[in-house]
Motif scaffolding. Sequence first.
Motif, PDB file in Angstrom:
ATOM      1  N   UNK A   1      26.589  -4.304  14.570  1.00 25.60           N
ATOM      2  CA  UNK A   1      26.009  -3.458  13.524  1.00 25.60           C
ATOM      3  C   UNK A   1      25.308  -2.291  14.206  1.00 25.60           C
ATOM      4  N   UNK A   2      24.409  -1.613  13.517  1.00 27.13           N
ATOM      5  CA  UNK A   2      23.790  -0.420  14.090  1.00 27.13           C
ATOM      6  C   UNK A   2      22.764  -0.723  15.171  1.00 27.13           C
ATOM      7  N   UNK A   3      22.420  -2.008  15.348  1.00 20.99           N
ATOM      8  CA  UNK A   3      21.394  -2.396  16.322  1.00 20.99           C
ATOM      9  C   UNK A   3      21.883  -3.458  17.293  1.00 20.99           C
ATOM     10  N   UNK A   4      22.598  -4.470  16.807  1.00 22.78           N
ATOM     11  CA  UNK A   4      22.886  -5.661  17.599  1.00 22.78           C
ATOM     12  C   UNK A   4      24.308  -5.681  18.160  1.00 22.78           C
ATOM     13  N   UNK A   5      24.482  -6.440  19.231  1.00 17.98           N
ATOM     14  CA  UNK A   5      25.683  -6.401  20.049  1.00 17.98           C
ATOM     15  C   UNK A   5      26.792  -7.339  19.561  1.00 17.98           C
ATOM     16  N   UNK A   6      28.000  -7.047  19.989  1.00 18.18           N
ATOM     17  CA  UNK A   6      29.147  -7.922  19.725  1.00 18.18           C
ATOM     18  C   UNK A   6      29.114  -9.125  20.669  1.00 18.18           C
ATOM     19  N   UNK A   7      29.911 -10.156  20.381  1.00 21.61           N
ATOM     20  CA  UNK A   7      29.986 -11.295  21.299  1.00 21.61           C
ATOM     21  C   UNK A   7      30.356 -10.900  22.725  1.00 21.61           C
ATOM     22  N   UNK A   8      31.297  -9.985  22.895  1.00 24.04           N
ATOM     23  CA  UNK A   8      31.710  -9.580  24.235  1.00 24.04           C
ATOM     24  C   UNK A   8      30.562  -8.925  24.991  1.00 24.04           C
ATOM     25  N   UNK A   9      29.823  -8.061  24.311  1.00 26.46           N
ATOM     26  CA  UNK A   9      28.675  -7.403  24.949  1.00 26.46           C
ATOM     27  C   UNK A   9      27.599  -8.425  25.292  1.00 26.46           C
ATOM     28  N   UNK A  10      27.362  -9.382  24.410  1.00 25.84           N
ATOM     29  CA  UNK A  10      26.393 -10.449  24.679  1.00 25.84           C
ATOM     30  C   UNK A  10      26.820 -11.280  25.891  1.00 25.84           C
ATOM     31  N   UNK A  11      28.096 -11.626  25.957  1.00 23.66           N
ATOM     32  CA  UNK A  11      28.554 -12.462  27.064  1.00 23.66           C
ATOM     33  C   UNK A  11      28.381 -11.759  28.407  1.00 23.66           C
ATOM     34  N   UNK A  12      28.669 -10.465  28.427  1.00 30.25           N
ATOM     35  CA  UNK A  12      28.495  -9.719  29.678  1.00 30.25           C
ATOM     36  C   UNK A  12      27.018  -9.631  30.068  1.00 30.25           C
ATOM     37  N   UNK A  13      26.152  -9.447  29.086  1.00 29.84           N
ATOM     38  CA  UNK A  13      24.714  -9.443  29.372  1.00 29.84           C
ATOM     39  C   UNK A  13      24.272 -10.817  29.859  1.00 29.84           C
ATOM     40  N   UNK A  14      24.812 -11.873  29.257  1.00 30.44           N
ATOM     41  CA  UNK A  14      24.489 -13.231  29.689  1.00 30.44           C
ATOM     42  C   UNK A  14      24.938 -13.505  31.112  1.00 30.44           C
ATOM     43  N   UNK A  15      26.099 -12.986  31.486  1.00 26.29           N
ATOM     44  CA  UNK A  15      26.576 -13.155  32.857  1.00 26.29           C
ATOM     45  C   UNK A  15      25.668 -12.423  33.846  1.00 26.29           C
ATOM     46  N   UNK A  16      25.240 -11.235  33.464  1.00 24.89           N
ATOM     47  CA  UNK A  16      24.313 -10.478  34.314  1.00 24.89           C
ATOM     48  C   UNK A  16      23.013 -11.253  34.504  1.00 24.89           C
ATOM     49  N   UNK A  17      22.476 -11.801  33.409  1.00 27.21           N
ATOM     50  CA  UNK A  17      21.240 -12.583  33.495  1.00 27.21           C
ATOM     51  C   UNK A  17      21.447 -13.847  34.328  1.00 27.21           C
ATOM     52  N   UNK A  18      22.624 -14.459  34.205  1.00 36.26           N
ATOM     53  CA  UNK A  18      22.949 -15.652  35.000  1.00 36.26           C
ATOM     54  C   UNK A  18      22.921 -15.333  36.496  1.00 36.26           C
ATOM     55  N   UNK A  19      23.533 -14.243  36.860  1.00 32.62           N
ATOM     56  CA  UNK A  19      23.545 -13.841  38.268  1.00 32.62           C
ATOM     57  C   UNK A  19      22.128 -13.596  38.780  1.00 32.62           C
ATOM     58  N   UNK A  20      21.308 -12.959  37.975  1.00 34.14           N
ATOM     59  CA  UNK A  20      19.926 -12.691  38.369  1.00 34.14           C
ATOM     60  C   UNK A  20      19.142 -13.995  38.532  1.00 34.14           C
ATOM     61  N   UNK A  21      19.392 -14.928  37.613  1.00 37.52           N
ATOM     62  CA  UNK A  21      18.697 -16.215  37.661  1.00 37.52           C
ATOM     63  C   UNK A  21      19.090 -17.002  38.909  1.00 37.52           C
ATOM     64  N   UNK A  22      20.373 -17.056  39.203  1.00 42.79           N
ATOM     65  CA  UNK A  22      20.825 -17.783  40.380  1.00 42.79           C
ATOM     66  C   UNK A  22      20.320 -17.135  41.674  1.00 42.79           C
ATOM     67  N   UNK A  23      20.244 -15.825  41.669  1.00 45.31           N
ATOM     68  CA  UNK A  23      19.758 -15.126  42.857  1.00 45.31           C
ATOM     69  C   UNK A  23      18.269 -15.393  43.095  1.00 45.31           C
ATOM     70  N   UNK A  24      17.521 -15.603  42.022  1.00 47.09           N
ATOM     71  CA  UNK A  24      16.079 -15.829  42.151  1.00 47.09           C
ATOM     72  C   UNK A  24      15.770 -17.278  42.483  1.00 47.09           C
ATOM     73  N   UNK A  25      16.364 -18.221  41.740  1.00 51.05           N
ATOM     74  CA  UNK A  25      16.009 -19.630  41.891  1.00 51.05           C
ATOM     75  C   UNK A  25      17.237 -20.477  42.243  1.00 51.05           C
TER      76      UNK A  25
END
Length: 317
Positions: free
Chosen positions: A293-317
């Motif tokens: 919609x005009x503010x929130x992301x599609x599933x594909x965009x969410x999944x890519x953001x989730x993968x980015x966050x996953x990489x950051x999490x694994x790199x930290x802990x």
Amino acid sequence: MATNWMRRTVMVAACATAALLAACGSSTIESALTPDRFIAFGDAFSDVGQKGARYTVNDGSVSNWTQQLASRYGKTITPAASGGLSYATGNARITIKPDVAGDATTLTVTEQIDRFLAGGSFGSNDVVFVNAGTSDVIAGVAAVRAGTLSKDDMLAETRKAGQQLATQVRRLVTSGAKYVVVMGTYDMTKSVWATAINEASLLHDASTSFNTGLSVGIVDLGANVLSIDAAYYVNLYTNAPGSYGFDNAKTPVCTSVDAGNGIGIGTGQVNSALCTAATLLPGANQSKYVFADAVYLTPSAHRQLGDYAYDRLRARW
């Protein structure tokens, strides 16, 4: 400020190269942390169906960044309303009620944490997600446009909201949370809403104000808190969508118009909480769109953001 943008420029270049393989996801870093549970607090950006639907295309897929990150560990995250541990609820604000859509029954982020702590505690391998800011920014900008708040007062209030979220993050750490993943708002200049209302500058200032308040408030919590820069990553695939498998970062893929004020930006707007695979633009491939919609992301965009966050999490802990 110049140093910050230089850092981001370097990161963008590195990530754009990696995107040719995996959109900056799927790192091979060895992690010492094996999460037992994922617990979430926040607003629509992290809502996995607290009131029955997510703020994206509701197609039955892994369609939210918190779901995607949990799935990379072989785990699931489900709404508290269904007995799970995700308390994040669409339109929730940090401390203010009613929510940005006018619903006084929606728990604030503070109240979500109250509810968890009233009957639960954190285990030594629990990972906690805290994400908010979008609803507070929408409310602030709407007030300026309505003439009920000056721009300066709105920016002060959004910064205060960021500080209030930081206070809740600190509260979680004090209550025993060892691994807290924090995400503020993306730069809402990039939203379809910003273009529709011709308020890109105002939304940029409001987003920055919130994120600054949050960042300053958690700067000393690095041992237990990982900050995920949503503004940085969403900028990547809105500035160069083709590098991340998208071909449209300017149009919502959903057609599910809400007669009410469903996401807080006014009546008669597309609300992705009402969106399914049957309510998309004719012939559209939703995976090629950034925005549901005009503010929130599609599933594909969410999944890519989730993968980015996953990489950051694994790199930290």
